[in-house]
Enzyme design. Structure first.
Site, PDB file in Angstrom:
ATOM      1  N   ASP A  17       0.687  -1.262  -0.084  1.00 38.62           N
ATOM      2  CA  ASP A  17       0.027   0.214   0.023  1.00 38.62           C
ATOM      3  C   ASP A  17       0.863   1.182   0.175  1.00 38.62           C
ATOM      4  OD1 ASP A  17      -2.398   1.930   0.470  1.00 38.62           O
ATOM      5  OD2 ASP A  17      -3.411  -0.129   1.229  1.00 38.62           O
ATOM      6  N   HIS A  77      -3.920   6.319   2.992  1.00 41.56           N
ATOM      7  CA  HIS A  77      -4.600   4.960   2.303  1.00 41.56           C
ATOM      8  C   HIS A  77      -4.043   3.828   3.227  1.00 41.56           C
ATOM      9  CE1 HIS A  77      -5.780   2.134  -0.599  1.00 41.56           C
ATOM     10  NE2 HIS A  77      -6.622   2.719  -0.693  1.00 41.56           N
ATOM     11  N   SER A  96     -11.033  -0.640  -1.349  1.00 42.06           N
ATOM     12  CA  SER A  96      -9.793  -0.510  -0.515  1.00 42.06           C
ATOM     13  C   SER A  96     -10.063  -0.972   0.729  1.00 42.06           C
ATOM     14  CB  SER A  96      -9.233   0.838  -0.834  1.00 42.06           C
ATOM     15  OG  SER A  96      -8.365   0.749  -1.781  1.00 42.06           O
TER      16      SER A  96
END
Length: 817
Positions: free
Chosen positions: A163, A237, A599
């Site tokens: 990620d 994220h 996600s």
């Protein structure tokens, strides 16, 4: 001297021009990678083990063979190209045998034709596929207690995250309030140092942290001042996904002086291993992602979370299941690693999946039972619904409404789009102070150059009591998410309600002949939007969640394989955020964020898979996936069939009855997954058989990516032992076989079937008794009754005498001969 200098200048210019045209390519080379090396090279013993065993990557056998492969890569490039005309970025040795290299298209063609080279593909980009859910999923009462409570849930299970990195200082990853973490002997990852603090990123909870950016650097995209040349999370994220799967339990979510509950990961005691390969503005490159996956499996992770998917299918391959990315994941699964991948955010349109392969769990996104709503009460008594995670204005008062257009300092500031309320310096503070500021929702909010967070900051700096953001134009199906704000504020998303507000304001606001406001007479008050409303109409498939059918090639021909596999919460998920992050304009500088995407769904499954792995440490990735799928539900909390959000011709959202193309097997049920009764197991040889049986795949291409010949066939790809059945082209009658294995006590199962009328379905046998550990085959026969031109949906339900229920979806489209 002058001539030689000119010659050097020409050479430099030629080199610059060559580099300027260069691109990143991923090559695979003859010879087996570490994971599948069975011997045959002089001086190097066999390494490969059975699929349920782990390879000791620290052994001298492994390290010497790895050096051998890398030396071959370097020799090949050195023989083909002059030094300085290429740059090798990575050698891939563990999961695939190959390398990533930065060369010109002409050099790529030379490489492609070189002896021993199996494939050469141009790199392609990937993107991010962007708490209450533990309670919604029943973890605190139904799952964690069986493993010793939340402080033992996921103990010693390592989840790897490919990620955007991690913010290691976040309380979701802290260790000062937890039981001390001991070492995990099976994990061999390393911890990079922070270039600024010179401290490493690990603390016992985080046990590995590395970054991969060679392809991004070669492509000229990487900016070390923005992207951080370290595992530090540059946009939030990665921290968010890690916290969803494995964040600490009971972390207060505080923003703007309000607490929105307590956050927890699905497996709060699991360890976190970070492999940063995604970056703030451009996403990432497959070459970096493959390097990260290769390293994660080499290091010994148990679970791999991929909240990432390709921007598009790779340009140079014809089959969705066969490319460097999916071939790497196949080898990861062969190594015993369970992989959860986000299905994609291209919904609600069909064939929008970016996760295709049978060896991984493709995760769709659901809406859970929380809804954040608010309202604006006008002086004329009308109440307008909207969104706003904000406190209320004084409940006993109404406040004057002032529109941004009517409080400009002078007309020259109109060039700054003042109605967006992004620039307080262009508005008259004397007219705004003590009132409610009315702003307009423009295209700037859609593209991210304007944010609700900035509207709130503008209103606060001008002394406004609160603000209203009105949407006057919207594309059908546009989805608005609530944003936490510190002052009273509301977003009116319904265009007709915004018209009501504007009409009331205009009627109530007298103006002179030039259009200037004489006095502001419109009034209103904003309600309290901080508390969520819990709905029984949950879960539902989120609008953005990618839909099937799955495709097998880039002509978009349907695959005989159901995707997505499973549905998990992915809408409005509270979790950790990086204060460095600018990925979401509304959460810049914040420690938490409320965001949506597949996600967010994938790490729910990764964390729950960690709990299953903890209870059943010797289960294969396919067994874990089977347990999650066969115990899932297709009903909402009210006992009705799951619904899916859908676009309509108008601005309002509509709902349709969901199908397996929306949710796969159904919505995850963690408690049931720990004790599934039966599993559908599969291994590397089975996946090879699937590939070798799929029409249109050249056996040579399969060998290029897997180093394995097609020695095994299963008749048809739909005979792969998955917990779902898909026949995309059913002619007359087909019989599909499956094998179940009993992972509980002796039990007798009665098999029932159900299917839409266009296709008849029958199972054989109709009942069977299995001893503990025993396996048994059964068959499902599908017969075309009528040709409708659409898919028919059904299921096989296996009801156990001890209470286990095993359900698999059935999908088929009938054709005449």
């Amino acid at each position: 001297m002058w001539v030689s200098e000119l010659g050097c200048a020409v050479l430099v210019l030629f080199t610059v021009l060559t580099i300027g045209k260069a691109e990143i390519y991923i090559a695979t080379i003859e010879g087996e990678p570490i994971i599948s090396y069975k011997g045959g090279v002089d001086g190097f013993e066999a390494i490969a083990v059975e699929s349920d065993e782990k390879i000791d990557t620290t052994s001298e056998m492994v390290t010497s063979y790895a050096r051998h492969l890398e030396k071959k890569h370097d020799m090949l490039l050195g023989m083909l190209f002059e030094h300085g005309t290429y740059k090798k970025l990575y050698s891939y040795r563990h999961l695939i045998n190959g390398f990533a290299v930065h060369i010109s298209p002409e050099q790529a063609e030379i490489l492609r034709r070189a002896p021993g080279v199996r494939s050469v593909e141009r790199d392609w980009k990937v993107r991010k596929l962007t708490i209450h859910t533990p309670q919604f999923l029943g973890l605190p009462t139904g799952v964690w207690p069986t493993g010793g409570g939340f402080d033992k849930a996921g103990e010693n299970i390592v989840i790897g995250f490919v990620d955007s990195g991690i913010y290691p200082h976040h309380p979701s990853f802290a260790t000062h309030n937890t039981e001390p973490y001991g070492p995990v002997p099976k994990y061999r990852g390393k911890c990079e140092l922070d270039p600024d603090t010179k401290r490493d990123f690990c603390n016992g909870k985080i046990i590995g942290a590395q970054h991969f950016a060679e392809a991004a650097i070669a492509a000229g995209q990487f900016n070390p001042f923005v992207d951080f040349a370290s595992p530090m999370d540059g946009d939030g994220h990665g921290s968010h996904t890690a916290a969803i799967a494995a964040g600490n339990n009971g972390i207060p979510v505080r923003m703007h002086g309000h607490e929105f509950g307590k956050a927890s990961g699905m497996a709060p005691r699991a360890r976190i291993a970070v492999y940063k390969a995604l970056y703030r503005y451009f996403g990432g490159y497959v070459a970096d992602v493959v390097a990260a996956i290769d390293q994660a499996v080499y290091d010994g992770v148990d679970i791999l979370n991929l909240s990432v998917g390709p921007n598009s299918p790779p340009a140079d391959t014809k089959i969705t299941f066969l490319n460097p990315f999916d071939a790497t994941l196949l080898s990861a699964v062969k190594a015993g690693v369970f992989v959860a991948q986000a299905a994609g955010n291209g919904g609600p349109f069909s064939k929008t999946l970016v996760s295709y392969s049978p060896w991984i769990a493709s995760v769709a996104a659901a809406i859970d039972d929380r809804r954040y709503k608010n309202h604006l009460t006008l002086g004329n008594g009308k109440i307008l619904a909207g969104l706003g995670l904000s406190p209320a204005t004084d409940p006993n008062k109404s406040f004057t409404l002032v529109a941004a257009n009517d409080v400009l300092l002078d007309s020259s500031v109109r060039k700054y789009s003042p109605t967006d309320c992004q620039r307080p310096e262009v508005l008259n503070k004397n007219l705004v102070q003590g009132n409610i500021l009315l702003c307009g929702y423009s295209f700037n909010f859609v593209v991210g150059s304007a944010s609700i967070k900035k509207v709130a900051e503008t209103a606060k700096s001008l002394g406004a009591i609160g603000f209203v953001l009105a949407v006057e134009n919207v594309s059908p199906g546009t989805k608005f998410d609530p944003v936490p704000i510190g002052i009273p504020g509301i977003l009116i998303t319904d265009v007709s309600k915004s018209s009501d507000l504007i009409d009331y304001y205009n009627i109530s606001t007298p103006r002179d002949w030039t259009g200037r406001v004489r006095s502001f007479k419109a009034t209103g008050s904003i309600g309290d939007g901080l508390m969520p409303i819990l709905h029984k109409s949950a879960p539902q498939v989120a609008l953005f969640s990618a839909r099937g059918p799955n495709i097998k090639d880039f002509s978009f021909q349907d695959a005989d394989l159901l995707k997505p596999d499973i549905l998990a919460p992915g809408s409005l998920i509270w979790a950790a955020w990086s204060p460095n992050g600018t990925d979401e304009a509304n959460y810049v500088g914040e420690g938490f964020a409320l965001v949506s995407g597949t996600s967010m769904a994938a790490p729910h499954i990764a964390g729950i898979a960690a709990l299953v792995k903890q209870k059943h440490p010797h289960w294969s990735p396919a067994a874990i996936k089977s347990a999650l799928m066969t115990t899932s539900t297709t009903l909402d909390r009210a006992g009705r069939p799951l619904q899916a959000q859908q676009n309509s011709d108008k601005e309002v959202m509509t709902f349709v009855t969901a199908t397996p193309f929306d949710y796969g097997s159904g919505h995850v049920n963690p408690r049931a997954a720990l004790d599934p009764g039966l599993i559908f197991d599969a291994g590397y040889e089975d996946y090879l058989g699937f590939l070798c049986t799929t029409p249109g795949i050249d056996a040579r291409v399969i060998k290029n990516y897997t180093s394995s010949p097609c020695n095994y066939t299963m008749g048809h790809p739909w005979n792969l032992n998955t917990p779902s059945i898909t026949v995309s082209h059913l002619v007359r009658t087909q019989t599909v076989t499956r094998t179940v294995t009993n992972v509980a006590e002796e039990e007798t199962y009665v098999i029932r079937t159900r299917m839409a009328p266009a296709i008849a379905i029958e199972a054989s046998p109709r009942a069977m008794t299995l001893l503990p550990g025993a396996s048994r085959k059964f068959s499902v026969t599908l017969t075309v009754r009528s040709v409708t031109g659409t898919y028919s949906f059904g299921e096989v339900l296996m009801q156990g005498s001890r209470g286990h229920k095993v359900r698999i979806p059935v999908v088929a489209m009938g054709y005449r001969r």
